[in-house]
Write a protein that holds these residues in place. Structure first.
Motif, mmCIF file in Angstrom:
data_model
loop_
_atom_site.group_PDB
_atom_site.id
_atom_site.type_symbol
_atom_site.label_atom_id
_atom_site.label_comp_id
_atom_site.label_asym_id
_atom_site.label_seq_id
_atom_site.Cartn_x
_atom_site.Cartn_y
_atom_site.Cartn_z
ATOM 1 N N TYR A 232 46.692 44.788 42.490
ATOM 2 C CA TYR A 232 46.841 45.085 41.067
ATOM 3 C C TYR A 232 46.361 46.494 40.711
ATOM 4 O O TYR A 232 45.254 46.652 40.184
ATOM 5 C CB TYR A 232 46.043 44.089 40.240
ATOM 6 C CG TYR A 232 46.482 42.659 40.343
ATOM 7 C CD1 TYR A 232 47.455 42.138 39.503
ATOM 8 C CD2 TYR A 232 45.892 41.805 41.280
ATOM 9 C CE1 TYR A 232 47.847 40.811 39.590
ATOM 10 C CE2 TYR A 232 46.275 40.477 41.379
ATOM 11 C CZ TYR A 232 47.257 39.984 40.526
ATOM 12 O OH TYR A 232 47.636 38.676 40.622
ATOM 13 N N PRO A 235 46.771 46.091 36.248
ATOM 14 C CA PRO A 235 46.709 44.657 35.958
ATOM 15 C C PRO A 235 47.377 44.244 34.654
ATOM 16 O O PRO A 235 47.790 43.087 34.513
ATOM 17 C CB PRO A 235 45.206 44.364 35.910
ATOM 18 C CG PRO A 235 44.559 45.477 36.666
ATOM 19 C CD PRO A 235 45.422 46.667 36.433
ATOM 20 N N GLU A 236 47.472 45.165 33.674
ATOM 21 C CA GLU A 236 48.048 44.810 32.379
ATOM 22 C C GLU A 236 49.572 44.880 32.366
ATOM 23 O O GLU A 236 50.204 44.463 31.397
ATOM 24 C CB GLU A 236 47.497 45.724 31.291
ATOM 25 C CG GLU A 236 46.026 45.552 30.988
ATOM 26 C CD GLU A 236 45.595 46.441 29.840
ATOM 27 O OE1 GLU A 236 45.373 45.908 28.734
ATOM 28 O OE2 GLU A 236 45.499 47.668 30.043
ATOM 29 N N THR A 267 42.014 42.468 40.728
ATOM 30 C CA THR A 267 42.343 41.159 40.175
ATOM 31 C C THR A 267 43.197 41.350 38.924
ATOM 32 O O THR A 267 43.345 42.477 38.426
ATOM 33 C CB THR A 267 41.064 40.399 39.791
ATOM 34 O OG1 THR A 267 40.458 41.062 38.657
ATOM 35 C CG2 THR A 267 40.072 40.348 40.946
ATOM 36 N N GLU A 269 42.311 40.842 36.132
ATOM 37 C CA GLU A 269 41.418 41.307 35.074
ATOM 38 C C GLU A 269 40.905 42.727 35.299
ATOM 39 O O GLU A 269 40.481 43.395 34.348
ATOM 40 C CB GLU A 269 40.194 40.380 34.959
ATOM 41 C CG GLU A 269 40.501 38.994 34.423
ATOM 42 C CD GLU A 269 41.215 38.120 35.433
ATOM 43 O OE1 GLU A 269 40.893 38.232 36.646
ATOM 44 O OE2 GLU A 269 42.102 37.345 35.032
ATOM 45 N N ARG A 270 40.946 43.212 36.543
ATOM 46 C CA ARG A 270 40.337 44.513 36.812
ATOM 47 C C ARG A 270 41.049 45.235 37.947
ATOM 48 O O ARG A 270 41.199 44.701 39.049
ATOM 49 C CB ARG A 270 38.854 44.350 37.157
ATOM 50 C CG ARG A 270 38.124 45.678 37.365
ATOM 51 C CD ARG A 270 36.632 45.468 37.546
ATOM 52 N NE ARG A 270 35.920 46.724 37.766
ATOM 53 C CZ ARG A 270 35.543 47.552 36.795
ATOM 54 N NH1 ARG A 270 35.785 47.245 35.539
ATOM 55 N NH2 ARG A 270 34.901 48.680 37.073
#
Length: 322
Positions: A232, A235-236, A267, A269-270
């Motif tokens: 990732y 990630p967004e 991840t 998230e990060r």
């Protein structure tokens, strides 16, 4: 439902027997036409004819990300029309299958076929955004035709790795993650601009971002997979937004070690962080320029050297069965 199954007979993870079984399974629920690709770009031509003919309601791509990319470009030859164009379905048959896996499909061809049939019976579909890359007006690349991509593009270092892998595959090497890792190392050793980047990112109403060494453009997350491990950098990134950019301004040994470690540990998230990282989310229009010609890739397909590429993120471009 009248459907066209576009089959890449050279798909990495399918045999003739497997393709025959899958064809029979799909034909049990669909009025199915089957066409095998015979040359590079053939899947695009077949999908374009299906879209223009007005009779086909669904095009199923059986192959890897390259086959999917060709089918998408054929369906969108005359631009996005999610309500008017045939829908797209994917049965993953390549080595990585990023687009299919990002949609949540199983990576096994048999399981994916079962999931596709279930989705068709349930009427389950979604409309996804896509990326569009074209030659930049006023540059030496302005004549390069526009091309759609489904999950990523790369300008610089990662595209150079893709080009090296393609060369090895043409020499008979199998597409493995070990092969990719070797080519990453060789690309790094041969990278002359790893300390002083030649790429500039320009977007409307913002100051340019200069001296980038590499740039990855993501239309979804993850960017790729190492075996079963998703990676990732952005990630967004999402099929529901425009495009995300992950770029680095330095590729020294210490920087590579740091950001490679962060990528492997990334991840949803990060993603990677640091003073040499440029991370931009949901960009609709931007251009990447380079002072020297650099490798360019889209959806894992090396497209040669470019000095300037203009990107557009197009929301709700295509309907996909999931």
């Amino acid at each position: 439902m009248r459907a066209l199954l576009v089959v890449n007979p050279a798909a990495t993870t399918t045999s003739a027997r497997t393709r025959e079984v899958l064809t029979h399974a799909l034909a049990s629920d669909l009025k199915l036409e089957v066409a095998e690709t015979q040359y590079r770009g053939h899947a695009r031509d077949l999908a374009r004819q299906a879209a223009e003919g007005g009779q086909i309601e669904l095009v199923v791509a059986l192959g890897g990300d390259g086959t999917v990319n060709e089918v998408v470009n054929g369906l969108l030859t005359h631009g996005p029309d999610p309500d008017g164009h045939p829908r797209l379905a994917v049965v993953p048959g390549g080595s990585t299958n990023v687009f299919a896996r990002a949609l949540g499909l199983p990576n096994d061809v048999v399981e994916a076929t079962g999931a596709l049939l279930d989705a068709l019976r349930d009427g389950s579909e979604r409309t996804v955004g896509l990326g569009l890359a074209a030659g930049t007006p006023g540059t030496e690349d302005e004549g390069v035709p526009a091309r759609w991509f489904t999950f990523c593009a790369g300008f610089g270092f990662d595209a150079g790795v893709v080009g090296r892998v393609e060369q090895q595959r043409e020499r008979g090497k199998r597409s493995t993650h070990a092969l990719y890792m070797r080519q990453v190392l060789r690309q790094y050793v041969g990278e002359s601009n790893r300390r002083h980047g030649t790429i500039t990112l320009e977007r409307p109403g913002e100051d340019p971002v200069e001296h980038l060494v590499m740039s990855i453009i993501c239309n979804t997350a993850p960017w790729t997979y190492l075996g079963n491990r998703p990676v990732y950098p952005a990630p967004e990134a999402s099929f529901d937004t425009a495009l995300d950019v992950f770029a680095l301004s330095k590729l020294s040994a210490s920087a590579v070690t740091r950001y490679a470690t962060q990528l492997l540990a990334s991840t949803p998230e990060r993603g990677p962080r640091g003073k040499h990282v440029v991370s931009l989310h949901d960009l609709t229009d931007f251009t990447l320029h380079s002072q020297a010609p650099l490798p360019f890739q889209m959806d894992g397909d090396h497209l040669g050297l470019r000095t300037s590429v203009t990107f557009t993120g197009v929301r709700r471009a295509l309907r996909v069965i999931v």
